[in-house]
Design a protein around this motif. Structure first.
Motif, PDB file in Angstrom:
ATOM      1  N   GLY A   1      13.582  37.434   5.150  1.00  0.00           N
ATOM      2  CA  GLY A   1      13.186  38.131   6.380  1.00  0.00           C
ATOM      3  C   GLY A   1      11.853  37.684   6.953  1.00  0.00           C
ATOM      4  O   GLY A   1      11.403  38.202   7.960  1.00  0.00           O
TER       5      GLY A   1
ATOM      6  N   GLY B   1      11.126  34.689  19.138  1.00  0.00           N
ATOM      7  CA  GLY B   1      10.897  33.664  18.124  1.00  0.00           C
ATOM      8  C   GLY B   1       9.442  33.427  17.780  1.00  0.00           C
ATOM      9  O   GLY B   1       8.560  34.209  18.148  1.00  0.00           O
TER      10      GLY B   1
ATOM     11  N   CYS C   1       7.295  36.662  17.597  1.00  0.00           N
ATOM     12  CA  CYS C   1       7.412  37.462  18.825  1.00  0.00           C
ATOM     13  C   CYS C   1       8.882  37.838  19.022  1.00  0.00           C
ATOM     14  O   CYS C   1       9.737  37.476  18.220  1.00  0.00           O
TER      15      CYS C   1
ATOM     16  N   GLY D   1      11.166  34.757   8.236  1.00  0.00           N
ATOM     17  CA  GLY D   1      11.378  33.948   9.456  1.00  0.00           C
ATOM     18  C   GLY D   1      11.705  32.484   9.200  1.00  0.00           C
ATOM     19  O   GLY D   1      11.531  31.656  10.087  1.00  0.00           O
ATOM     20  N   LYS D   2      12.207  32.164   7.998  1.00  0.00           N
ATOM     21  CA  LYS D   2      12.511  30.762   7.684  1.00  0.00           C
ATOM     22  C   LYS D   2      13.632  30.224   8.571  1.00  0.00           C
ATOM     23  O   LYS D   2      13.532  29.140   9.127  1.00  0.00           O
ATOM     24  N   SER D   3      14.719  31.030   8.691  1.00  0.00           N
ATOM     25  CA  SER D   3      15.852  30.565   9.486  1.00  0.00           C
ATOM     26  C   SER D   3      15.449  30.432  10.951  1.00  0.00           C
ATOM     27  O   SER D   3      15.855  29.485  11.624  1.00  0.00           O
ATOM     28  N   THR D   4      14.618  31.359  11.414  1.00  0.00           N
ATOM     29  CA  THR D   4      14.151  31.307  12.806  1.00  0.00           C
ATOM     30  C   THR D   4      13.347  30.030  13.029  1.00  0.00           C
ATOM     31  O   THR D   4      13.561  29.308  14.005  1.00  0.00           O
TER      32      THR D   4
ATOM     33  N   ARG E   1      21.367  34.531  17.063  1.00  0.00           N
ATOM     34  CA  ARG E   1      19.948  34.224  16.925  1.00  0.00           C
ATOM     35  C   ARG E   1      19.548  33.170  17.958  1.00  0.00           C
ATOM     36  O   ARG E   1      18.497  33.252  18.575  1.00  0.00           O
TER      37      ARG E   1
HETATM   38  P1  TYD Z   1      14.860  35.220   9.562  1.00  0.00           P
HETATM   39  O1  TYD Z   1      14.538  33.914  10.227  1.00  0.00           O
HETATM   40  O2  TYD Z   1      16.270  35.626   9.507  1.00  0.00           O
HETATM   41  O3  TYD Z   1      14.197  35.289   8.118  1.00  0.00           O
HETATM   42  P2  TYD Z   1      14.586  34.504   6.765  1.00  0.00           P
HETATM   43  O4  TYD Z   1      15.480  33.387   7.134  1.00  0.00           O
HETATM   44  O5  TYD Z   1      13.251  34.066   6.227  1.00  0.00           O
HETATM   45  O6  TYD Z   1      15.229  35.500   5.879  1.00  0.00           O
HETATM   46  O7  TYD Z   1      13.968  36.296  10.344  1.00  0.00           O
HETATM   47  C1  TYD Z   1      14.315  37.576  10.310  1.00  0.00           C
HETATM   48  C2  TYD Z   1      13.259  38.464  10.916  1.00  0.00           C
HETATM   49  O8  TYD Z   1      12.609  37.954  12.048  1.00  0.00           O
HETATM   50  C3  TYD Z   1      13.952  39.713  11.332  1.00  0.00           C
HETATM   51  O9  TYD Z   1      13.295  40.788  10.727  1.00  0.00           O
HETATM   52  C4  TYD Z   1      13.840  39.747  12.824  1.00  0.00           C
HETATM   53  C5  TYD Z   1      12.667  38.871  13.121  1.00  0.00           C
HETATM   54  N1  TYD Z   1      12.806  38.130  14.391  1.00  0.00           N
HETATM   55  C6  TYD Z   1      11.934  38.400  15.408  1.00  0.00           C
HETATM   56  O10 TYD Z   1      11.044  39.238  15.318  1.00  0.00           O
HETATM   57  N2  TYD Z   1      12.052  37.682  16.591  1.00  0.00           N
HETATM   58  C7  TYD Z   1      13.015  36.743  16.753  1.00  0.00           C
HETATM   59  O11 TYD Z   1      13.085  36.119  17.827  1.00  0.00           O
HETATM   60  C8  TYD Z   1      13.934  36.503  15.672  1.00  0.00           C
HETATM   61  C9  TYD Z   1      15.012  35.485  15.803  1.00  0.00           C
HETATM   62  C10 TYD Z   1      13.786  37.207  14.515  1.00  0.00           C
END
Ligand code: TYD
Ligand code: MG
Length: 478
Positions: free
Chosen positions: A108, A280, A277, A110-113, A144
């Motif tokens: 959570g 992203g 934000c 933000g790695k995937s983001t 996403r």
């Molecule tokens: P994510 O990239 O899924 O995390 P990970 O891959 O590390 O598990 O990010 C998830 C969190 O980011 C989630 O709580 C929602 C937040 N988020 C934002 O605040 N803004 C955004 O534009 C996006 C895509 C996610």
């Protein structure tokens, strides 16, 4: 010692099993209930290993000859520049072809983001990106992407967790960048253990490393950290990959720090700072301003220190609060600074600067969720504690630098010029520094340097001359 060939031959082609600790990767021929290395209980799992064929052993010639280094032509790496300047800097100037980069962090964070945004930026520069997710479906990733305003042109998505299928897909398509989200979701047939187990994660990473080196395509892999803060058991993956980045942040803060802890192609300890934000991650160009956004000049128990994150100076606020403890031994709480360092500083303040801290609870907090590990912030911590203890403000527009020794003496810190330049840039007026034999080569015009040789002297000079400043008052009377 030369092993008889007959022995090696006898093991050729056979496969055997060993027991592998799922926490730290220690191998043992027998099952153990307790790991002697990491002390984990019940962590050994039987794992099959196949022995290498005899022809690749050290006793046989492979035709590979050693070369004299002076005759080797200098290799140039045309690095792939990713859209985020912060990420490029942390990588040491972009992504090296054929490198395997691990981005670790808590779920959570933000790695995937981050990696989806990186994919979109690479695709915008006419690169072909293959994004493989073993965790999310195509619809989830599409959602996403829409949130991030990413059209998806040039990004090929595959939802797959079998690494063999992933590698098969990569063979079929000409790619410039590969994203694997996450390494813990990948599995290989023939390797014992569920996806995410140490054997699966290690074997999958080795295959990806091999593929990246062979194809020359950079691969970015995400990895979740364990409770202890390591990726799939301490040290197991970090040896294999070329670059390890950690994506960190406090749960309630929108700021994220991307830290390099291993880099075969650049310096480590570089950091990049982002803000999460609604649409992203956004780079933070002026991090000192962000970390000082709530700072009030001349506040009690609050001191600004110019710290270095890699080669980059950052101004950070340290806050301290001391209160009389009514029950039991006094407590010390360190948020963002090393606990043992806090004990040392409290002891020096008591013994060498006359602060009666023996019945005081001390809480130290670094604002913005940063962790300060360098000794250069010692004096800042000491001043914040003394400021709270005496209920006395520091002098206006002050930043503080210096390492504290056990005798209360102050020691120099590296790269003072860079740190002071950052303080000047943000409008600070004076800097408390250790007095050294060699004079600091600084332009004194823009900031006043206040030199102190001991903690007691630094407290006298750095804290205001209010009623509460017993040290300054005692010095004036004597
Ligand atoms: P994510 O990239 O899924 O995390 P990970 O891959 O590390 O598990 O990010 C998830 C969190 O980011 C989630 O709580 C929602 C937040 N988020 C934002 O605040 N803004 C955004 O534009 C996006 C895509 C996610
Ligand atoms: Mg994710």
């Amino acid at each position: 010692m030369v092993l008889p060939k007959a022995n090696l031959r006898s093991s050729q082609g056979k496969s055997k099993t060993v027991f592998v600790c799922q926490q730290c990767g220690r191998e043992s021929p027998k099952w153990l209930g307790h790991c002697p290395d990491c002390q984990a209980w019940n962590s050994f799992v039987e794992t099959a290993v196949s022995l290498p064929p005899a022809s690749s052993g050290w006793l046989y010639s492979t035709g590979n000859k050693a070369q004299e280094l002076s005759h080797v032509a200098k290799a140039t790496f045309p690095r792939l520049h990713l859209g985020f300047a912060e990420l490029n800097r942390v990588l040491g100037g972009g992504l090296v072809p054929g490198s395997l980069v691990l981005v670790g962090g808590e779920p959570g964070i933000g790695k995937s983001t981050l990696l989806l945004q990186v994919s979109a930026m690479a695709a915008r520069n006419s690169r072909v990106v293959v994004y493989i997710s073993g965790e999310e479906s195509i619809n989830q990733v599409k959602l996403r992407a829409e949130r991030l305003n990413i059209s998806g042109e040039g990004i090929y998505f595959l939802s797959e967790s079998s690494l063999a299928a992933v590698l098969g897909c990569l063979e079929e398509r000409q790619t410039d960048l590969v994203i694997i989200d996450s390494i813990q979701a990948m599995y290989l047939d023939g390797v014992v253990g569920a996806p995410g187990s140490i054997a699966q994660v290690r074997e999958s990473t080795l295959r990806l490393e091999h593929w990246a080196k062979q194809s020359g395509v950079p691969v970015l892999v995400t990895g979740h950290v364990t409770k202890e803060g390591a990726i799939a058991g301490p040290g197991t993956l970090e040896h294999i990959v070329d670059v390890v980045l950690y994506f960190e942040g406090e749960p309630f803060s929108s700021y994220r720090v991307l830290r390099s802890v291993k880099n075969r192609f650049g310096s480590t300890n570089e950091v990049g700072i982002f803000e999460m934000c609604d649409s992203g991650l956004v780079e933070v160009d002026n991090p000192s301003q962000v970390f000082l956004s709530a700072y009030k000049d001349e506040a009690i128990g609050s001191i600004v220190v110019p710290t270095l994150e890699g080669s980059r100076p950052l101004l950070v606020e340290i806050q301290a609060l001391t209160t009389t403890s009514n029950f039991g031994p006094p407590r010390r709480i360190a948020n963002g600074v090393d606990f043992n360092r806090l004990l040392l500083i409290a002891a020096v303040l008591t013994k060498r600067a006359g602060l009666k801290l023996f019945n005081q609870d001390i809480i130290v907090n670094v604002t913005g969720g940063l962790k300060l590990n360098e000794p250069a912030v010692d004096l800042g911590i000491a001043l914040a504690i003394a400021s709270s203890f005496h209920d006395n403000k520091s002098i206006s527009g002050l930043v503080v630098l210096g390492e504290i020794g056990l005798n209360g003496e102050l020691r120099g810190v590296p790269r003072v010029e860079r740190r002071v330049a950052e303080a000047v840039r943000l409008g600070f007026k004076s800097c408390l520094v250790p007095k050294l034999k060699s004079k600091l080569l600084l332009d004194h015009g823009e900031i006043q340097l206040i030199e102190a040789s001991s903690v007691a002297e630094a407290l006298r000079l750095g804290l205001g001359k209010g009623k509460g400043n017993v040290i300054a008052n005692a010095a004036r009377q004597s």
